[in-house]
Write an enzyme that holds these catalytic residues in place. Structure first.
Site, PDB file in Angstrom:
ATOM      1  N   LEU A 183       3.099   0.851  -6.614  1.00 17.35           N
ATOM      2  CA  LEU A 183       2.080   0.011  -7.653  1.00 17.35           C
ATOM      3  C   LEU A 183       3.141   1.425  -9.205  1.00 17.35           C
ATOM      4  O   LEU A 183       2.750   0.191  -9.993  1.00 17.35           O
ATOM      5  CB  LEU A 183       1.491  -0.213  -7.982  1.00 17.35           C
ATOM      6  N   TYR A 227     -18.152  -5.380  -7.717  1.00 19.27           N
ATOM      7  CA  TYR A 227     -18.797  -5.048  -6.402  1.00 19.27           C
ATOM      8  C   TYR A 227     -19.899  -4.467  -6.467  1.00 19.27           C
ATOM      9  O   TYR A 227     -20.077  -2.715  -7.118  1.00 19.27           O
ATOM     10  CB  TYR A 227     -17.803  -4.038  -5.563  1.00 19.27           C
ATOM     11  N   LEU A 282     -20.817   6.788   1.164  1.00 17.65           N
ATOM     12  CA  LEU A 282     -22.740   7.111   2.333  1.00 17.65           C
ATOM     13  C   LEU A 282     -22.229   6.820   4.123  1.00 17.65           C
ATOM     14  O   LEU A 282     -22.190   7.668   4.630  1.00 17.65           O
ATOM     15  CB  LEU A 282     -24.239   6.511   1.684  1.00 17.65           C
ATOM     16  N   SER A 322     -15.980  -2.985 -10.731  1.00 21.99           N
ATOM     17  CA  SER A 322     -17.590  -2.948  -9.834  1.00 21.99           C
ATOM     18  C   SER A 322     -18.858  -2.903 -10.720  1.00 21.99           C
ATOM     19  O   SER A 322     -18.726  -3.063 -11.993  1.00 21.99           O
ATOM     20  CB  SER A 322     -17.054  -1.255  -9.908  1.00 21.99           C
ATOM     21  N   TYR A 367     -12.989   7.338 -13.835  1.00 25.01           N
ATOM     22  CA  TYR A 367     -12.829   6.452 -12.657  1.00 25.01           C
ATOM     23  C   TYR A 367     -14.213   4.752 -13.474  1.00 25.01           C
ATOM     24  O   TYR A 367     -13.144   3.512 -13.517  1.00 25.01           O
ATOM     25  CB  TYR A 367     -13.828   6.451 -11.085  1.00 25.01           C
ATOM     26  N   ASP A 396       1.219  -1.445   0.081  1.00 32.15           N
ATOM     27  CA  ASP A 396       0.059   0.351  -0.305  1.00 32.15           C
ATOM     28  C   ASP A 396       1.341   1.479  -0.142  1.00 32.15           C
ATOM     29  O   ASP A 396       2.250   1.041   0.559  1.00 32.15           O
ATOM     30  CB  ASP A 396      -0.585  -0.141   1.151  1.00 32.15           C
ATOM     31  N   LYS A 451     -11.214   5.662  -6.217  1.00 32.92           N
ATOM     32  CA  LYS A 451     -12.149   5.495  -6.684  1.00 32.92           C
ATOM     33  C   LYS A 451     -12.750   6.435  -6.397  1.00 32.92           C
ATOM     34  O   LYS A 451     -14.156   5.730  -5.675  1.00 32.92           O
ATOM     35  CB  LYS A 451     -11.999   4.524  -5.561  1.00 32.92           C
ATOM     36  N   LYS A 480     -12.482   0.790 -14.777  1.00 36.31           N
ATOM     37  CA  LYS A 480     -12.959  -0.916 -14.774  1.00 36.31           C
ATOM     38  C   LYS A 480     -13.007  -1.524 -15.738  1.00 36.31           C
ATOM     39  O   LYS A 480     -12.149  -2.622 -15.658  1.00 36.31           O
ATOM     40  CB  LYS A 480     -13.909  -0.834 -12.950  1.00 36.31           C
TER      41      LYS A 480
HETATM   42  N1  LIG Z   1     -15.844   1.243  -1.446  1.00 33.47           N
HETATM   43  C1  LIG Z   1     -16.876   1.081  -3.156  1.00 33.47           C
HETATM   44  O1  LIG Z   1     -17.968   1.344  -3.447  1.00 33.47           O
HETATM   45  C2  LIG Z   1     -16.450   0.267  -4.182  1.00 33.47           C
HETATM   46  C3  LIG Z   1     -17.315  -0.077  -4.736  1.00 33.47           C
HETATM   47  C4  LIG Z   1     -16.512  -0.761  -6.052  1.00 33.47           C
HETATM   48  C5  LIG Z   1     -15.562  -0.790  -6.889  1.00 33.47           C
HETATM   49  N2  LIG Z   1     -14.464  -0.525  -5.471  1.00 33.47           N
HETATM   50  C6  LIG Z   1     -13.267  -0.505  -5.803  1.00 33.47           C
HETATM   51  O2  LIG Z   1     -12.255  -1.799  -4.280  1.00 33.47           O
HETATM   52  C7  LIG Z   1     -11.184  -1.663  -5.004  1.00 33.47           C
HETATM   53  C8  LIG Z   1     -10.415  -1.411  -3.212  1.00 33.47           C
HETATM   54  O3  LIG Z   1     -12.011  -0.139  -2.629  1.00 33.47           O
HETATM   55  P1  LIG Z   1     -11.584   0.575  -1.126  1.00 33.47           P
HETATM   56  O4  LIG Z   1     -13.237   0.750  -0.788  1.00 33.47           O
HETATM   57  O5  LIG Z   1     -11.323  -0.170  -0.423  1.00 33.47           O
HETATM   58  O6  LIG Z   1     -10.834   1.562  -1.011  1.00 33.47           O
HETATM   59  P2  LIG Z   1      -9.536   2.290  -0.634  1.00 33.47           P
HETATM   60  O7  LIG Z   1      -8.929   3.452  -0.819  1.00 33.47           O
HETATM   61  O8  LIG Z   1     -10.175   2.473   0.902  1.00 33.47           O
HETATM   62  O9  LIG Z   1      -8.442   1.101   0.012  1.00 33.47           O
HETATM   63  C9  LIG Z   1      -7.167   1.896  -1.637  1.00 33.47           C
HETATM   64  C10 LIG Z   1      -6.363   0.898  -1.049  1.00 33.47           C
HETATM   65  O10 LIG Z   1      -5.599   1.078  -2.805  1.00 33.47           O
HETATM   66  C11 LIG Z   1      -4.111   1.751  -1.398  1.00 33.47           C
HETATM   67  N3  LIG Z   1      -3.465   2.530  -3.152  1.00 33.47           N
HETATM   68  C12 LIG Z   1      -4.038   3.357  -3.840  1.00 33.47           C
HETATM   69  N4  LIG Z   1      -2.963   3.638  -4.870  1.00 33.47           N
HETATM   70  C13 LIG Z   1      -1.997   3.023  -4.941  1.00 33.47           C
HETATM   71  C14 LIG Z   1      -0.687   2.899  -5.355  1.00 33.47           C
HETATM   72  N5  LIG Z   1      -0.827   3.247  -6.631  1.00 33.47           N
HETATM   73  N6  LIG Z   1       0.724   2.423  -4.976  1.00 33.47           N
HETATM   74  C15 LIG Z   1      -0.083   1.219  -3.830  1.00 33.47           C
HETATM   75  N7  LIG Z   1      -0.951   1.779  -2.769  1.00 33.47           N
HETATM   76  C16 LIG Z   1      -2.232   2.258  -3.068  1.00 33.47           C
HETATM   77  C17 LIG Z   1      -4.771   3.466  -1.311  1.00 33.47           C
HETATM   78  O11 LIG Z   1      -4.274   3.241  -0.298  1.00 33.47           O
HETATM   79  C18 LIG Z   1      -6.265   2.590  -0.297  1.00 33.47           C
HETATM   80  O12 LIG Z   1      -5.603   1.924   0.955  1.00 33.47           O
HETATM   81  C19 LIG Z   1     -10.758  -0.311  -5.200  1.00 33.47           C
HETATM   82  O13 LIG Z   1     -10.054  -0.866  -6.571  1.00 33.47           O
HETATM   83  C20 LIG Z   1     -12.293   0.089  -5.666  1.00 33.47           C
HETATM   84  O14 LIG Z   1     -12.196   1.074  -6.670  1.00 33.47           O
HETATM   85  C21 LIG Z   1     -14.501   0.066  -4.192  1.00 33.47           C
END
Ligand SMILES: NC(=O)c1ccc[n+]([C@@H]2O[C@H](COP(=O)([O-])OP(=O)(O)OC[C@H]3O[C@@H](n4cnc5c(N)ncnc54)[C@H](O)[C@@H]3O)[C@@H](O)[C@H]2O)c1
Length: 289
Positions: A59, A178, A201, A125, A150, A31, A85, A154
């Site tokens: 990354l 998701y 939300l 998503s 965004y 992370d 996201k 995906k």
């Molecule tokens: N939460 C939602 O509503 C939702 C819905 C559909 C899809 N998603 C997808 O699920 C995944 C996780 O979502 P989440 O809600 O846990 O998000 P989040 O932001 O809480 O977690 C993502 C993590 O990735 C890390 N990160 C981002 N870019 C990075 C990089 N370049 N190198 C290393 N680390 C990096 C961030 O620091 C964070 O800890 C994402 O791909 C998101 O698009 C989320």
């Protein structure tokens, strides 16, 4: 078995790390802390009694990704959560989203191709379906033109994986689409702790309840729904996390039907914004402003 979880300190990632540990997997987290804090490791450790291996790494830096995989050749599966996201932010900063969500995926797949075991789970998503014509939305529903950069990342991400699977039959992948993940681990040691203004939300609800936000605004009261507020299919984050372990086990045990699969993760039941607020008030005994 050693599993890499990218974005493993984020909302869904941290809950998935716990469920992987519960099933006996050894977890390595990458992370860059762009939307999480290092303290999340303490929360994970408090629940599972196992401190996961963590590498702070961006990354987007190809050399760093390469040297990570050179050190960890024994990885048997990758769950790739790391991404930006926020839909609204992606409209204002499209290139930042394409760089962070697409480049990192390409680097991951490039490095994965050098491993003996190439099992890959991708965070997709329901946004890929846009405004679907039929309910419930199944995996056969058509993918509609993306409504935001965004959402486009995906869709493009899924296409990149599909194209790679066509030429690399050692790669086994599952994209999980998701619906709306909410909630927190019942221990309350981990939860949804976004940096800055939340984009979902439930953090707005909880932050209003503890006084971090003066009031909660509900946008729109005349949608064609029973109470006029927006309806979404919410899924508990622990259920979602467990589904990742099931998906991974499917690949590890060779039960996948093709090397490029897609599954929806939702409940099939919608709840409105007002219902979510009322449920929170009932359970917590706190009235929201
Ligand atoms: N939460 C939602 O509503 C939702 C819905 C559909 C899809 N998603 C997808 O699920 C995944 C996780 O979502 P989440 O809600 O846990 O998000 P989040 O932001 O809480 O977690 C993502 C993590 O990735 C890390 N990160 C981002 N870019 C990075 C990089 N370049 N190198 C290393 N680390 C990096 C961030 O620091 C964070 O800890 C994402 O791909 C998101 O698009 C989320």
């Amino acid at each position: 078995m050693k599993i890499l979880v990218t974005g493993g300190l984020g909302f869904i990632g941290s809950h998935t790390v716990v469920e992987l540990q519960n099933e006996g997997f050894e977890v390595v987290i990458i992370d860059n802390l762009s939307n999480s804090t290092v303290e999340v490791i303490d929360g994970i450790t408090a629940i599972s009694n196992i401190k996961p291996h963590f590498e702070k790494l961006d990354l987007k830096v190809k050399e760093d990704v390469k040297s990570f995989f050179n050190k960890h050749k024994d990885i048997t599966g990758v769950i790739h959560f790391a991404a930006s996201k926020a839909v609204g932010e992606s409209v204002n900063e499209p290139l930042m989203y394409y760089e962070n969500n697409i480049t990192t995926l390409v680097y991951m797949l490039q490095e994965l191709s050098g491993l003996n075991k190439q099992n890959f789970i991708f965070s997709s998503s329901c946004t890929v379906y846009g405004q679907a014509d039929e309910l419930p939305i199944t995996e056969n529903a058509p993918v509609k033109p993306a409504e935001s950069p965004y959402g486009n990342t995906k869709q493009i991400g899924e296409e990149i994986i599909r194209d790679t699977c066509k030429v690399n039959d050692k790669l086994n992948s599952i994209a999980l689409r998701y619906f709306n993940p909410i909630g927190a681990h019942p221990s309350a040691e981990i939860g949804e702790l976004p940096i800055g203004v939340p984009q979902n939300l439930v953090p707005f609800i909880t932050q209003t309840a503890i006084g971090m936000r003066e009031q909660l605004s509900v946008f729109g009261g005349d949608y064609p729904t029973p109470d006029g507020t927006c309806v979404r299919d919410y899924i508990h984050v622990v259920d979602l996390a467990k589904a990742h372990v099931v998906a991974l086990q499917r690949l590890l045990e060779g039960r996948n039907i093709s090397n490029c699969e897609v599954f929806n993760l939702g409940t099939g039941t919608g709840s409105s914004v007002l219902q979510a607020i009322q449920s929170f008030e009932k359970v917590s005994g706190e009235k929201l402003n």
